[in-house]
Scaffold this active site. Structure first.
Site, PDB file in Angstrom:
ATOM      1  N   PHE A 457     -20.633  27.195 -15.913  1.00 48.69           N
ATOM      2  CA  PHE A 457     -22.080  27.362 -15.709  1.00 48.69           C
ATOM      3  C   PHE A 457     -22.397  28.663 -14.988  1.00 48.69           C
ATOM      4  O   PHE A 457     -23.370  28.738 -14.238  1.00 48.69           O
ATOM      5  CB  PHE A 457     -22.683  26.168 -14.937  1.00 48.69           C
ATOM      6  CG  PHE A 457     -22.105  24.833 -15.312  1.00 48.69           C
ATOM      7  CD1 PHE A 457     -22.312  24.305 -16.575  1.00 48.69           C
ATOM      8  CD2 PHE A 457     -21.349  24.106 -14.426  1.00 48.69           C
ATOM      9  CE1 PHE A 457     -21.777  23.075 -16.935  1.00 48.69           C
ATOM     10  CE2 PHE A 457     -20.804  22.876 -14.768  1.00 48.69           C
ATOM     11  CZ  PHE A 457     -21.016  22.367 -16.029  1.00 48.69           C
ATOM     12  N   HIS A 458     -21.591  29.705 -15.242  1.00 51.08           N
ATOM     13  CA  HIS A 458     -21.736  30.951 -14.494  1.00 51.08           C
ATOM     14  C   HIS A 458     -21.895  32.165 -15.417  1.00 51.08           C
ATOM     15  O   HIS A 458     -21.284  33.205 -15.198  1.00 51.08           O
ATOM     16  CB  HIS A 458     -20.520  31.158 -13.586  1.00 51.08           C
ATOM     17  CG  HIS A 458     -20.324  30.092 -12.576  1.00 51.08           C
ATOM     18  ND1 HIS A 458     -19.111  29.835 -11.971  1.00 51.08           N
ATOM     19  CD2 HIS A 458     -21.195  29.199 -12.049  1.00 51.08           C
ATOM     20  CE1 HIS A 458     -19.233  28.826 -11.121  1.00 51.08           C
ATOM     21  NE2 HIS A 458     -20.496  28.423 -11.163  1.00 51.08           N
ATOM     22  N   GLY A 459     -22.718  32.059 -16.448  1.00 50.96           N
ATOM     23  CA  GLY A 459     -22.962  33.183 -17.342  1.00 50.96           C
ATOM     24  C   GLY A 459     -23.458  34.396 -16.577  1.00 50.96           C
ATOM     25  O   GLY A 459     -24.320  34.283 -15.700  1.00 50.96           O
TER      26      GLY A 459
END
Length: 530
Positions: A457-459
């Site tokens: 969840f770290h684009g």
């Protein structure tokens, strides 16, 4: 939060996420300027966002953009979900509430890319000290006290956590009192994460911290359910934005600057829709090229998370605090300069859409625990492309997870470490059976990893800061070649940080606030209301 807005503002901040909330607040601290914050999602004052233990169950709801990656051969053709917060506060309102500040080498690399020591580690430390109200072990040089953000270590973690720490130590991963302290200047360690919670499991989001105390001020308008479509340009200058709200198209003018804080997927999308990007990407969609900037949408990075190494409880244990109360950082190869592995405890069953059908996964949030292997410094790179010229169409996201041999090698080592920890004798009281992956052959292990891998969840990194031809912004966060337009979100990272990306994104917002105040001679005393 307004239902009507003015025809023009001094500043327009597009996106009310972890950075956008910060930028809007810091600008609005000067009562003589007007600020508009546009957020595509709704309110953050809902139970599912307020309760920090519910973060995983927000995925796929109206509070999530619902992005997914394009089919990838490196993941056996899978299209993993890429959740991103769609509500005021963005990811800070639905994520795991982990405050991971990043490694010294991360920021020194940023400073090198930007040729600006303002992005270096010592400068960033001063920002962290300014905004933190740290409740953990004292460290006057690295940690701040009295700032806006209530940061602590999980209180009374589940009994599994001390056993995990003991097992990690036995493998040579030292326990550290503060995972964000000296460990992030060296080889890492294991321990409790820093979390943004208060009063048990109440989330401390950037919306609640930065914006709520300022709601109702006459110079700050916040408009929800407003999806930005493009930046309006006159020549090479940004003059406003166009957005869609409840099916209607609106335009609003800006007299000073537009700031894009839309995240790693939507910031490059809006730039391209505005005619700013690689001409070869824009022309097939009939978009007029206003400024050729080939790096827009390139360099996509994300921490790769495996779902995961799982064990069934003997006695079920309900999640506590942020439901992720243990983390460690270590190296897959001792010769590396910086830790490249970052597994995290998920206090529930955690499987992919494939492995969840291949294995006998227990049901119920309290039935199992997962030590999810993660890559902190992946070599894989992807890109964001337009699906069409329609601003309501989601972008095409080529995540390319595990597309390099180095990433696969590191992930295999990470799985080995997680299995060694989870199967250690000290974990026997919490282990009825190993659910997955088990003792697999090299070929089967690689297939398991490709079927289980997805996003942390770290684009990030799709509008990177720097001076080369693939850079999108300079060290002052100005878009190359365009006046009156800056970017302040995780997309400007030249390389992803070591650890969860919320804290570095907040720092980007704080740095943007400082830059804008100086550029426009704004007043500010860093007011700390609420």
């Amino acid at each position: 939060m307004n239902e009507s807005i003015r025809s023009h503002y001094d500043f327009i901040v597009c996106g009310g996420g972890s950075a956008g909330c910060v930028v809007a607040r810091r600008l609005a601290e000067d009562p003589d300027v007007t600020v508009l914050l546009l957020e595509a999602g709704g309110s953050d004052r809902v139970p599912q966002a307020i309760d920090s233990t519910q973060w995983m169950w927000n995925i796929g709801t109206s509070r999530d953009w619902g992005f997914k990656a394009q089919p990838s051969a490196s993941l056996n053709g899978r299209t993993p979900l890429l959740p991103m917060g769609k509500l005021l506060g963005g990811g800070s309102s639905i994520n795991g509430s982990v405050w991971a500040r990043g490694h010294k080498h991360d920021y020194d690399f940023w400073a090198q890319c930007a040729d600006d020591e303002g992005w270096g580690y010592e400068s960033v430390l001063s920002l962290y000290r300014r905004i933190e109200d740290w409740k953990g072990p004292a460290d006057a040089h690295r940690r701040g006290v009295g700032g806006l953000l209530n940061i602590l270590q999980p209180d009374n973690p589940i009994p599994l956590v001390p056993a995990l720490i003991e097992s990690a130590q036995a493998l040579g991963i030292p326990f550290v009192q503060d995972i964000n302290g000296a460990a992030m200047e060296g080889d890492g360690g294991c321990g409790l994460p820093n979390v943004l919670v208060q009063d048990g499991n109440q989330r401390v989001s950037m919306a609640a911290t930065y914006l709520h105390p300022y709601m109702g001020r006459s110079n700050l308008d916040i408009l929800l359910c407003a999806e930005v479509g493009r930046v309006l340009l006159e020549g090479k200058r940004a003059t406003g934005v166009e957005f869609i709200r409840r099916g209607k198209l609106h335009k609003v003018e800006c007299t000073r600057e537009v700031i894009l804080s839309l995240g790693a997927m939507n910031t490059p999308k809006v730039l391209m829709l505005s005619g700013i990007g690689d001409a070869a990407q824009l022309r097939p969609h009939g978009i007029e090229v206003r400024h050729h900037l080939p790096g827009v949408g390139k360099n996509f990075q994300d921490h790769i998370l495996l779902a995961g190494c799982m064990w069934e409880y003997i006695v079920p244990e309900a999640p506590r605090n942020n439901a992720a109360e243990f983390v460690f950082y270590c190296k897959s190869d001792p010769s590396l300069k910086t830790p490249d592995l970052m597994p995290v405890l998920e206090e529930c069953p955690f499987a992919s859409e494939v492995t969840g059908t291949q294995y006998d996964v227990p049901t119920g949030a309290a039935s199992a625990w997962t030590l999810a292997p993660g890559l902190a410094r992946p070599d894989s790179r992807g890109q964001i492309r337009l699906a069409s010229a329609n601003p309501l169409d989601a972008p095409l996201i080529e995540a390319n997870f595990l597309s390099t041999d180095t990433d696969m090698k590191a992930m295999i080592r990470c799985v080995e470490i997680c299995r060694d920890i989870g199967n250690a004798a000290g974990l026997a009281p919490f282990r009825k059976r190993e659910v997955m992956p088990g003792n697999l052959s090299a070929k089967d292990m690689e297939q398991f990893i490709r079927n289980a891998a997805g996003t942390y969840f770290h684009g990030s990194c799709t509008a990177k800061m720097g001076r080369d031809e693939q850079s999108v912004v300079d060290g002052q966060l100005q878009v190359h070649g365009i006046d009156g337009l800056r970017i302040a979100d995780a997309s400007i990272m030249p390389a992803i940080t070591t650890g969860n990306t919320m804290a570095p994104t907040v720092i980007i917002g704080e740095r943007a606030g400082d830059i804008l105040r100086k550029a426009h001679s704004l007043s500010s005393a860093h007011i700390t209301l609420g």
